[in-house]
Write a protein that holds these residues in place. Structure first.
Motif, PDB file in Angstrom:
ATOM      1  N   ASN A  87     -49.932  25.950-105.365  1.00 51.29           N
ATOM      2  CA  ASN A  87     -49.745  26.162-106.798  1.00 51.29           C
ATOM      3  C   ASN A  87     -48.519  25.440-107.331  1.00 51.29           C
ATOM      4  O   ASN A  87     -48.114  25.681-108.484  1.00 51.29           O
ATOM      5  CB  ASN A  87     -49.622  27.660-107.103  1.00 51.29           C
ATOM      6  CG  ASN A  87     -50.897  28.216-107.706  1.00 51.29           C
ATOM      7  OD1 ASN A  87     -51.678  27.485-108.304  1.00 51.29           O
ATOM      8  ND2 ASN A  87     -51.124  29.497-107.544  1.00 51.29           N
ATOM      9  N   ASP A 103     -44.328  27.304 -99.183  1.00 45.84           N
ATOM     10  CA  ASP A 103     -44.049  28.530 -99.916  1.00 45.84           C
ATOM     11  C   ASP A 103     -42.993  29.382 -99.217  1.00 45.84           C
ATOM     12  O   ASP A 103     -42.722  30.513 -99.626  1.00 45.84           O
ATOM     13  CB  ASP A 103     -45.326  29.346-100.156  1.00 45.84           C
ATOM     14  CG  ASP A 103     -46.109  29.618 -98.877  1.00 45.84           C
ATOM     15  OD1 ASP A 103     -45.550  29.417 -97.777  1.00 45.84           O
ATOM     16  OD2 ASP A 103     -47.275  30.022 -98.982  1.00 45.84           O
ATOM     17  N   GLY A 148     -48.922  33.611-104.008  1.00 49.78           N
ATOM     18  CA  GLY A 148     -49.329  33.959-102.663  1.00 49.78           C
ATOM     19  C   GLY A 148     -48.572  35.173-102.138  1.00 49.78           C
ATOM     20  O   GLY A 148     -47.368  35.305-102.324  1.00 49.78           O
ATOM     21  N   LYS A 149     -49.287  36.054-101.486  1.00 48.63           N
ATOM     22  CA  LYS A 149     -48.707  37.245-100.874  1.00 48.63           C
ATOM     23  C   LYS A 149     -49.135  37.310 -99.419  1.00 48.63           C
ATOM     24  O   LYS A 149     -50.171  36.770 -99.043  1.00 48.63           O
ATOM     25  CB  LYS A 149     -49.173  38.517-101.598  1.00 48.63           C
ATOM     26  CG  LYS A 149     -48.884  38.549-103.092  1.00 48.63           C
ATOM     27  CD  LYS A 149     -47.429  38.813-103.379  1.00 48.63           C
ATOM     28  CE  LYS A 149     -47.187  38.988-104.874  1.00 48.63           C
ATOM     29  NZ  LYS A 149     -45.772  39.274-105.186  1.00 48.63           N
ATOM     30  N   GLU A 150     -48.347  38.008 -98.598  1.00 49.65           N
ATOM     31  CA  GLU A 150     -48.737  38.222 -97.214  1.00 49.65           C
ATOM     32  C   GLU A 150     -48.254  39.586 -96.752  1.00 49.65           C
ATOM     33  O   GLU A 150     -47.288  40.129 -97.282  1.00 49.65           O
ATOM     34  CB  GLU A 150     -48.191  37.123 -96.314  1.00 49.65           C
ATOM     35  CG  GLU A 150     -46.689  36.993 -96.298  1.00 49.65           C
ATOM     36  CD  GLU A 150     -46.218  35.857 -95.408  1.00 49.65           C
ATOM     37  OE1 GLU A 150     -46.937  35.511 -94.453  1.00 49.65           O
ATOM     38  OE2 GLU A 150     -45.129  35.316 -95.651  1.00 49.65           O
ATOM     39  N   LEU A 152     -58.344  30.058-106.394  1.00 49.98           N
ATOM     40  CA  LEU A 152     -57.197  30.826-106.838  1.00 49.98           C
ATOM     41  C   LEU A 152     -57.695  31.907-107.769  1.00 49.98           C
ATOM     42  O   LEU A 152     -58.736  31.772-108.391  1.00 49.98           O
ATOM     43  CB  LEU A 152     -56.199  29.920-107.571  1.00 49.98           C
ATOM     44  CG  LEU A 152     -55.669  28.756-106.736  1.00 49.98           C
ATOM     45  CD1 LEU A 152     -54.855  27.837-107.630  1.00 49.98           C
ATOM     46  CD2 LEU A 152     -54.816  29.278-105.601  1.00 49.98           C
ATOM     47  N   ASP A 192     -53.253  37.322 -95.924  1.00 51.08           N
ATOM     48  CA  ASP A 192     -52.668  36.431 -96.919  1.00 51.08           C
ATOM     49  C   ASP A 192     -53.611  36.454 -98.110  1.00 51.08           C
ATOM     50  O   ASP A 192     -54.826  36.254 -97.947  1.00 51.08           O
ATOM     51  CB  ASP A 192     -52.560  35.001 -96.374  1.00 51.08           C
ATOM     52  CG  ASP A 192     -51.593  34.901 -95.209  1.00 51.08           C
ATOM     53  OD1 ASP A 192     -50.412  34.662 -95.457  1.00 51.08           O
ATOM     54  OD2 ASP A 192     -52.049  35.049 -94.059  1.00 51.08           O
ATOM     55  N   TYR A 193     -53.078  36.680 -99.292  1.00 54.19           N
ATOM     56  CA  TYR A 193     -53.938  36.750-100.460  1.00 54.19           C
ATOM     57  C   TYR A 193     -53.203  36.243-101.693  1.00 54.19           C
ATOM     58  O   TYR A 193     -51.975  36.101-101.690  1.00 54.19           O
ATOM     59  CB  TYR A 193     -54.440  38.183-100.688  1.00 54.19           C
ATOM     60  CG  TYR A 193     -53.359  39.205-100.996  1.00 54.19           C
ATOM     61  CD1 TYR A 193     -53.073  39.569-102.312  1.00 54.19           C
ATOM     62  CD2 TYR A 193     -52.642  39.821 -99.970  1.00 54.19           C
ATOM     63  CE1 TYR A 193     -52.103  40.524-102.600  1.00 54.19           C
ATOM     64  CE2 TYR A 193     -51.664  40.773-100.247  1.00 54.19           C
ATOM     65  CZ  TYR A 193     -51.398  41.118-101.566  1.00 54.19           C
ATOM     66  OH  TYR A 193     -50.424  42.053-101.842  1.00 54.19           O
ATOM     67  N   MET A 194     -53.977  35.961-102.725  1.00 54.44           N
ATOM     68  CA  MET A 194     -53.417  35.475-103.971  1.00 54.44           C
ATOM     69  C   MET A 194     -53.437  36.590-104.992  1.00 54.44           C
ATOM     70  O   MET A 194     -54.457  37.245-105.199  1.00 54.44           O
ATOM     71  CB  MET A 194     -54.222  34.284-104.490  1.00 54.44           C
ATOM     72  CG  MET A 194     -54.295  33.103-103.539  1.00 54.44           C
ATOM     73  SD  MET A 194     -52.688  32.354-103.184  1.00 54.44           S
ATOM     74  CE  MET A 194     -52.274  31.663-104.774  1.00 54.44           C
ATOM     75  N   LYS A 224     -44.258  27.364-104.354  1.00 50.86           N
ATOM     76  CA  LYS A 224     -45.499  28.034-104.748  1.00 50.86           C
ATOM     77  C   LYS A 224     -46.699  27.520-103.963  1.00 50.86           C
ATOM     78  O   LYS A 224     -47.837  27.761-104.333  1.00 50.86           O
ATOM     79  CB  LYS A 224     -45.749  27.840-106.245  1.00 50.86           C
ATOM     80  CG  LYS A 224     -44.732  28.542-107.142  1.00 50.86           C
ATOM     81  CD  LYS A 224     -45.070  28.322-108.608  1.00 50.86           C
ATOM     82  CE  LYS A 224     -44.063  29.009-109.521  1.00 50.86           C
ATOM     83  NZ  LYS A 224     -44.381  28.780-110.963  1.00 50.86           N
ATOM     84  N   ALA A 252     -55.445  28.734-100.122  1.00 50.93           N
ATOM     85  CA  ALA A 252     -55.528  28.487-101.550  1.00 50.93           C
ATOM     86  C   ALA A 252     -56.522  27.400-101.884  1.00 50.93           C
ATOM     87  O   ALA A 252     -56.828  27.179-103.045  1.00 50.93           O
ATOM     88  CB  ALA A 252     -54.161  28.117-102.094  1.00 50.93           C
TER      89      ALA A 252
END
Length: 377
Positions: free
Chosen positions: A333, A307, A48-50, A12, A41-43, A330, A8
């Motif tokens: 974030n 997170d 955040g997502k994985e 973002l 891993d992405y935003m 988060k 991150a």
């Protein structure tokens, strides 16, 4: 640990930049198969997502949602040794993409892969060319210098000093180029990326604020734009002698904790994370100081930039941290972290009973000395 080293940290996504839509990332890396694994891993809209995928005949696929400009870290474990090893010592790349169907292809590794089907990635490539390359490329250069060193050079501290000086020079030149890029591209998504990353810490308000204010309204109102705006505001208002911003965040049991409700002579607002080595290294000293001064009116509120709740709670238990803990899970974030303009951890703010800031970023002997002065023992 500086945010720039983390996913991150670089950027973002722009919430509101575009409506969310599906993306597909198809990889084809050589002829790898089980136990090889791919990890992403992405935003997505500031969250955040994985995900992970088994690699079969060199192929893997990821799907998800993008707001139009998203940022990802993609790691490939060739031997199935797990995500952590792949991310920190293995085959890993960082890139931007959009609501697109992207293909990543290479005969041997992600590091040598080519991208197709992504206009966003093409913009990203052009941006990096303009500013002198990515952070990963600069790190690769430095590591290459070390790897190519002769046995004599490996023993020469001056040799490593020269590499470090040159690395820092390149990093500064890159940051300077980012500021220029932002000035020249006030309507560009990557103009905001450049300004956010090139701003650094502490924020030079006189230099950065005019450039930020000249950016398009849509960029300033995006998630990343708001985050940079918060950093600029924090640089203006959060300092020794100022009132600390009030906040409310949930503790490990899901109960809200308000800073204004803490009635202690002195409160240390501590930003940390389970994955932060320097933070964990400071915990034994802070634990001793807490035990010494707790009964005299000393309190600690630790705000975690984790997170994953399990990792957060595990670190609290393992380090035996008896003070107050809160987080919204988060990561970078974290709403309080953004409110305070946090770009690196550990970071802390020492408050008096009126919640005025009397010191910042005290650790080790500096913290011990300050507490001894305040409590008189």
């Amino acid at each position: 640990m500086k945010r720039i080293l983390l996913l991150a940290a670089v950027a973002l996504p722009l919430a509101g930049q575009a409506q969310q839509g599906a993306f597909t990332i198809e990889g084809h890396i050589g002829k790898l198969s089980s136990p090889a694994m791919a990890y992403i891993d992405y935003m997505s809209n500031g969250v955040g997502k994985e995900d992970s995928a088994v690699v079969t005949n060199g192929k893997f696929t990821f799907t998800g949602l993008s707001t139009g400009y998203s940022y990802a870290r993609l790691a490939l474990s060739h031997d199935g040794s797990g995500k952590q090893k792949a991310v920190y010592t293995g085959d890993v790349i960082y890139f931007y993409y959009g609501k697109e169907k992207i293909k990543i292809t290479s005969g041997d590794s992600l590091a040598n892969a080519t991208f197709s089907g992504s206009k966003v990635y093409d913009e990203f490539t052009a941006y990096n060319k303009a500013i002198g390359g990515t952070i990963m490329e600069l790190n690769k250069w430095a590591n290459g210098q070390v790897s190519a060193a002769t046995p004599e050079q490996q023993k020469d501290t001056a040799f490593f000093g020269r590499i470090n000086v040159e690395y820092r020079r390149r990093m500064k030149a890159r940051a300077d180029a980012q500021i220029v890029y932002a000035q020249q591209h006030p309507q560009s998504y990557f103009g905001m990326v450049a300004l956010s990353e090139g701003t650094g810490t502490p924020v030079d308000v006189k230099k950065i604020a005019p450039i930020y204010n000249a950016m398009s309204k849509s960029l300033r109102e995006s998630d990343q734009g708001r985050e940079l705006g918060q950093r600029i505001l924090a640089a203006k208002t959060i300092h020794v002698g100022a009132s600390a911003p009030m906040f409310t965040q949930q503790d490990v049991h899901g109960k809200p904790l308000k800073l204004e409700d803490i009635k202690s002579k002195y409160v240390l607002v501590e930003f940390w994370a389970s994955w932060c080595g320097p933070c964990r290294a400071e915990n034994p000293n802070l634990t001793k100081q807490y035990a010494k001064y707790k009964s005299q009116g000393f309190e600690v509120v630790a705000i975690s930039l984790d997170d994953h709740k399990d990792k957060w709670e595990e670190a609290i238990a393992k380090d035996q941290l008896p003070w107050l803990h809160v987080s919204d899970l988060k990561g970078w974030n974290n709403e309080v972290g953004r409110q305070y303009g946090i770009r690196a951890v550990p970071a802390n703010f020492l408050l008096d009973e009126n919640k005025n800031i009397i010191a910042m970023n005290l650790r080790g002997e500096e913290l011990n000395k300050k507490l001894s002065e305040l409590f008189g023992n």
